[in-house]
Write an enzyme that holds these catalytic residues in place. Structure first.
Site, PDB file in Angstrom:
ATOM      1  N   GLY A  12      70.948  20.891  30.649  1.00 44.94           N
ATOM      2  CA  GLY A  12      70.948  20.583  32.076  1.00 44.94           C
ATOM      3  C   GLY A  12      70.734  21.779  32.971  1.00 44.94           C
ATOM      4  N   ASP A  59      85.254  25.494  24.144  1.00 46.32           N
ATOM      5  CA  ASP A  59      85.551  24.181  24.716  1.00 46.32           C
ATOM      6  C   ASP A  59      86.340  24.438  25.995  1.00 46.32           C
ATOM      7  OD1 ASP A  59      86.536  21.725  25.490  1.00 46.32           O
ATOM      8  OD2 ASP A  59      87.264  21.164  23.501  1.00 46.32           O
ATOM      9  N   TYR A 148      85.167  12.007  40.021  1.00 51.57           N
ATOM     10  CA  TYR A 148      84.118  13.036  39.989  1.00 51.57           C
ATOM     11  C   TYR A 148      83.881  13.579  41.394  1.00 51.57           C
ATOM     12  CZ  TYR A 148      79.602  15.307  39.371  1.00 51.57           C
ATOM     13  OH  TYR A 148      78.580  16.228  39.354  1.00 51.57           O
ATOM     14  N   LYS A 152      84.520  17.464  42.774  1.00 52.24           N
ATOM     15  CA  LYS A 152      83.488  18.258  43.442  1.00 52.24           C
ATOM     16  C   LYS A 152      83.871  18.588  44.886  1.00 52.24           C
ATOM     17  CE  LYS A 152      80.799  18.677  39.929  1.00 52.24           C
ATOM     18  NZ  LYS A 152      80.671  19.995  39.263  1.00 52.24           N
ATOM     19  N   THR A 183      68.247  15.880  34.657  1.00 57.62           N
ATOM     20  CA  THR A 183      68.844  16.624  33.532  1.00 57.62           C
ATOM     21  C   THR A 183      69.378  15.589  32.547  1.00 57.62           C
ATOM     22  OG1 THR A 183      71.099  16.712  34.425  1.00 57.62           O
ATOM     23  CG2 THR A 183      69.592  18.482  35.104  1.00 57.62           C
TER      24      THR A 183
END
Length: 261
Positions: A12, A59, A148, A152, A183
């Site tokens: 991406g 990770d 989400y 953000k 992406t």
């Protein structure tokens, strides 16, 4: 800037950041979970651009792995002059009936990790009197379309506060807020995007080029493309009741792979 560290570098926007930084003659530190993919990328970057590409598998939902990346940011050996906090994931689920473990993982990746790595980078960079931190946000942070969007929104406000604190230190903080971008992100998140018009989509190459240009000029807020500048301006002035009515969760793609960071 010398060396740039990019999280989520295997795919991406992170992959595009790695290529553009390497072709601009920056050494790179590549961070993601897939060591094999990072190693192949490192070889390609070194052969094509003649730079040093360091592989740092991690990770970023694991606290010990995040601490290792933070230690790399603090290191005086090949010091990192640009941190790109790019790693992220999409959750195509509602909150109330969704998997809370998945929500916790997303929160770790897109909020805690950004905070911890920014703290490590800012401390090391201010001691040297130069450097830059670029956090990847989203236009979604101005909406109310789930956790989400909330993550953000946090990234945007955090970066603005960090930029204010860093003023006069020689270190800058920038948040880039792209819209829909071509992406692997939506496929990995099993998100159906078939209903979005072609005009809504941006190219990863253009998003990354605009973000890096804004970092170079010390901008705090970076919104690639005029269309998303207009969308962002509208979202900022619209009544929140109207913003809440916009968007929502989309049907998962039946045969798509599992969400990945």
């Amino acid at each position: 800037m010398g060396t740039a560290l990019v999280t989520g570098a295997s795919a991406g926007l992170g992959l595009e950041f790695a290529w553009q930084l390497a072709t601009a003659r920056h050494d790179v530190v590549l961070v993601a979970r897939d060591e094999g993919r990072l190693t192949r990328l490192a070889g390609q970057l070194e052969a094509a651009a003649g730079v040093r590409a360091e592989v740092l598998p991690a990770d970023l939902t694991d606290h010990a792995d995040v601490a290792r990346v933070a230690d790399r940011l603090r290191s005086d050996e090949r010091p990192v002059g640009l941190l790109v906090n790019n790693a992220g994931l999409g959750l195509n689920q509602g909150f109330v009936d969704g998997d809370v473990a998945a929500e916790e993982r997303a929160l770790e990746l897109m909020v805690r990790t950004v905070m911890v790595l920014s703290h490590a980078a800012a401390g090391a960079m201010t001691a040297r009197g130069r450097g830059a931190i670029l956090n990847v946000g989203s236009v979604a942070g101005l909406t109310a379309t789930g956790t989400y969007a909330a993550h953000k929104a946090w990234v945007r406000v955090f970066t603005e506060a960090l930029a204010r604190e860093l003023k006069g230190t020689g270190v800058t903080a920038t948040v880039v807020a792209p819209g829909f971008t071509h992406t692997e992100f939506h496929e990995r998140g099993r998100i159906d995007t078939g209903h979005y018009p072609a005009a809504a989509w941006l190219d990863a190459e253009d998003v990354v080029a605009a973000a890096l240009a804004d970092v170079r000029r010390g901008a705090v807020l970076s919104t690639p493309s005029l269309r998303y500048k207009a969308v962002s301006a509208l979202l900022r002035v619209a009544p929140r009741s109207a913003v809440r009515a916009f968007g929502g969760y989309r049907r998962p793609l039946e045969d798509a792979p599992a969400t990945d960071a």
